[in-house]
Design a protein around this motif. Structure first.
Motif, mmCIF file in Angstrom:
data_model
loop_
_atom_site.group_PDB
_atom_site.id
_atom_site.type_symbol
_atom_site.label_atom_id
_atom_site.label_comp_id
_atom_site.label_asym_id
_atom_site.label_seq_id
_atom_site.Cartn_x
_atom_site.Cartn_y
_atom_site.Cartn_z
ATOM 1 N N ALA A 83 0.832 -1.209 0.000
ATOM 2 C CA ALA A 83 0.000 0.000 0.000
ATOM 3 C C ALA A 83 0.864 1.256 0.000
ATOM 4 N N GLN A 84 1.927 1.275 0.785
ATOM 5 C CA GLN A 84 2.826 2.432 0.804
ATOM 6 C C GLN A 84 3.468 2.636 -0.570
ATOM 7 N N ALA A 85 3.875 1.532 -1.194
ATOM 8 C CA ALA A 85 4.475 1.632 -2.529
ATOM 9 C C ALA A 85 3.446 2.135 -3.544
ATOM 10 N N GLN A 86 2.197 1.683 -3.428
ATOM 11 C CA GLN A 86 1.141 2.151 -4.334
ATOM 12 C C GLN A 86 0.863 3.642 -4.130
ATOM 13 N N LYS A 87 0.850 4.082 -2.870
ATOM 14 C CA LYS A 87 0.622 5.507 -2.600
ATOM 15 C C LYS A 87 1.734 6.361 -3.212
ATOM 16 N N ALA A 88 2.991 5.906 -3.086
ATOM 17 C CA ALA A 88 4.112 6.642 -3.678
ATOM 18 C C ALA A 88 3.979 6.685 -5.195
ATOM 19 N N PHE A 89 3.573 5.551 -5.798
ATOM 20 C CA PHE A 89 3.372 5.511 -7.247
ATOM 21 C C PHE A 89 2.258 6.474 -7.652
ATOM 22 N N TYR A 90 1.181 6.518 -6.874
ATOM 23 C CA TYR A 90 0.060 7.409 -7.179
ATOM 24 C C TYR A 90 0.494 8.870 -7.110
ATOM 25 N N LEU A 91 1.289 9.226 -6.097
ATOM 26 C CA LEU A 91 1.758 10.605 -5.982
ATOM 27 C C LEU A 91 2.640 10.996 -7.163
ATOM 28 N N ALA A 125 -1.328 -1.696 -11.763
ATOM 29 C CA ALA A 125 -1.783 -3.069 -11.599
ATOM 30 C C ALA A 125 -0.619 -4.049 -11.657
ATOM 31 N N ASP A 126 0.623 -3.539 -11.650
ATOM 32 C CA ASP A 126 1.804 -4.394 -11.794
ATOM 33 C C ASP A 126 2.820 -4.068 -10.697
ATOM 34 N N PHE A 127 3.156 -5.080 -9.899
ATOM 35 C CA PHE A 127 4.110 -4.872 -8.809
ATOM 36 C C PHE A 127 5.483 -4.416 -9.306
ATOM 37 N N SER A 128 5.851 -4.796 -10.524
ATOM 38 C CA SER A 128 7.172 -4.407 -11.036
ATOM 39 C C SER A 128 7.267 -2.900 -11.293
ATOM 40 N N PHE A 168 9.789 -0.811 -4.932
ATOM 41 C CA PHE A 168 9.900 -1.583 -3.699
ATOM 42 C C PHE A 168 10.276 -3.006 -4.071
ATOM 43 N N THR A 169 11.095 -3.647 -3.271
ATOM 44 C CA THR A 169 11.468 -5.035 -3.519
ATOM 45 C C THR A 169 10.617 -5.930 -2.627
ATOM 46 N N PHE A 170 9.776 -6.715 -3.246
ATOM 47 C CA PHE A 170 8.895 -7.604 -2.509
ATOM 48 C C PHE A 170 9.533 -8.979 -2.389
ATOM 49 N N PRO A 171 9.218 -9.707 -1.317
ATOM 50 C CA PRO A 171 9.731 -11.077 -1.204
ATOM 51 C C PRO A 171 9.063 -11.958 -2.252
ATOM 52 N N GLY A 172 9.691 -13.056 -2.555
ATOM 53 C CA GLY A 172 9.131 -13.937 -3.572
ATOM 54 C C GLY A 172 9.391 -13.381 -4.956
ATOM 55 N N ASN A 173 8.656 -13.843 -5.913
ATOM 56 C CA ASN A 173 8.816 -13.415 -7.297
ATOM 57 C C ASN A 173 7.563 -12.706 -7.776
ATOM 58 N N PRO A 174 7.574 -11.370 -7.779
ATOM 59 C CA PRO A 174 6.402 -10.679 -8.304
ATOM 60 C C PRO A 174 6.253 -10.931 -9.798
ATOM 61 N N SER A 175 5.062 -11.304 -10.188
ATOM 62 C CA SER A 175 4.793 -11.450 -11.616
ATOM 63 C C SER A 175 3.462 -10.765 -11.887
ATOM 64 N N GLY A 176 3.527 -9.609 -12.492
ATOM 65 C CA GLY A 176 2.304 -8.862 -12.776
ATOM 66 C C GLY A 176 1.666 -8.347 -11.509
ATOM 67 N N LYS A 196 6.047 -17.757 1.353
ATOM 68 C CA LYS A 196 5.782 -19.084 1.909
ATOM 69 C C LYS A 196 4.347 -19.194 2.427
ATOM 70 N N ASN A 197 3.846 -18.147 3.068
ATOM 71 C CA ASN A 197 2.535 -18.210 3.710
ATOM 72 C C ASN A 197 1.417 -17.486 2.976
ATOM 73 N N PHE A 198 1.765 -16.585 2.034
ATOM 74 C CA PHE A 198 0.740 -15.743 1.431
ATOM 75 C C PHE A 198 0.909 -15.596 -0.069
ATOM 76 N N SER A 199 -0.222 -15.348 -0.705
ATOM 77 C CA SER A 199 -0.262 -14.881 -2.084
ATOM 78 C C SER A 199 -0.833 -13.470 -2.011
ATOM 79 N N VAL A 200 -0.055 -12.481 -2.468
ATOM 80 C CA VAL A 200 -0.461 -11.076 -2.378
ATOM 81 C C VAL A 200 -0.765 -10.584 -3.789
ATOM 82 N N CYS A 201 -1.968 -10.016 -3.966
ATOM 83 C CA CYS A 201 -2.399 -9.584 -5.300
ATOM 84 C C CYS A 201 -3.034 -8.201 -5.247
ATOM 85 N N LEU A 202 -2.882 -7.476 -6.357
ATOM 86 C CA LEU A 202 -3.560 -6.201 -6.558
ATOM 87 C C LEU A 202 -4.892 -6.495 -7.245
#
Length: 164
Positions: free
Chosen positions: A53-61, A68-71, A75-83, A89-95
């Motif tokens: 959310a913080q990264a999205q707010k910075a992008f919006y500003l 709609a794309d984490f890349s 910000f560097t997110f854990p795991g492999n962001p794809s789109g 390990k415990n979560f799938s995070v999506c926009l």
């Protein structure tokens, strides 16, 4: 004459009492331990959603719209962001529902076998994460109520939102 030896072992009754006490203690402690583990996993989801959310707010500003794309986010997110999603390990995070003026970020557990089906969702309009549970899932609602006992109106029908 030989001296009389005393029995130095435990009686069957003593052993049964000890096993019974251990059983009672584990019956009380195991649910509390499970709840603590589940809440620690939820705190990981909360952290991931807040960071996104913080990264999205910075992008919006910087750009006047949400992405709609984490890349696209700085910000560097854990795991492999794809789109629009990335996995840990415990979560799938999506926009979700991304448009120029709104969006929400959802962290869904990878392991759906514990404590019902709950999500951590950050609605940009509400500017805070919620624990979200299907209205029909008693276990998930019980878990979400452990963060906040009062539910709030939820943007999605059929779900209960609990502010974190």
């Amino acid at each position: 004459i030989y001296p009389v030896q005393k029995n130095l072992g435990f009686t069957l009754i003593e052993l049964l009492v000890v096993v019974l006490i251990i059983g009672i203690l584990s019956a009380v402690a195991l649910p509390q331990y499970t709840k603590a583990v589940e809440k620690s996993r939820a705190s990981e989801g909360i952290t991931l959603v807040r960071a996104a959310a913080q990264a999205q707010k910075a992008f919006y500003l910087a750009n006047g719209k949400y992405t709609a794309d984490f890349s696209d986010l700085d910000f560097t997110f854990p795991g492999n962001p794809s789109g629009s999603c990335f996995n840990t390990k415990n979560f799938s995070v999506c926009l979700h529902d991304v448009n120029a003026s709104s969006m929400h970020i959802q962290a869904m557990r990878s392991d759906r076998n514990a404590t019902g089906l709950w999500y951590i969702i950050f609605y940009i309009q509400r500017d805070k994460p919620d624990c979200v549970a299907p209205a029909s899932d008693a276990a998930a609602n019980r878990f979400c109520r452990s963060f906040n006992p009062v539910s709030e109106p939820c943007p999605e029908t059929g779900f209960n939102c609990y502010a974190i």
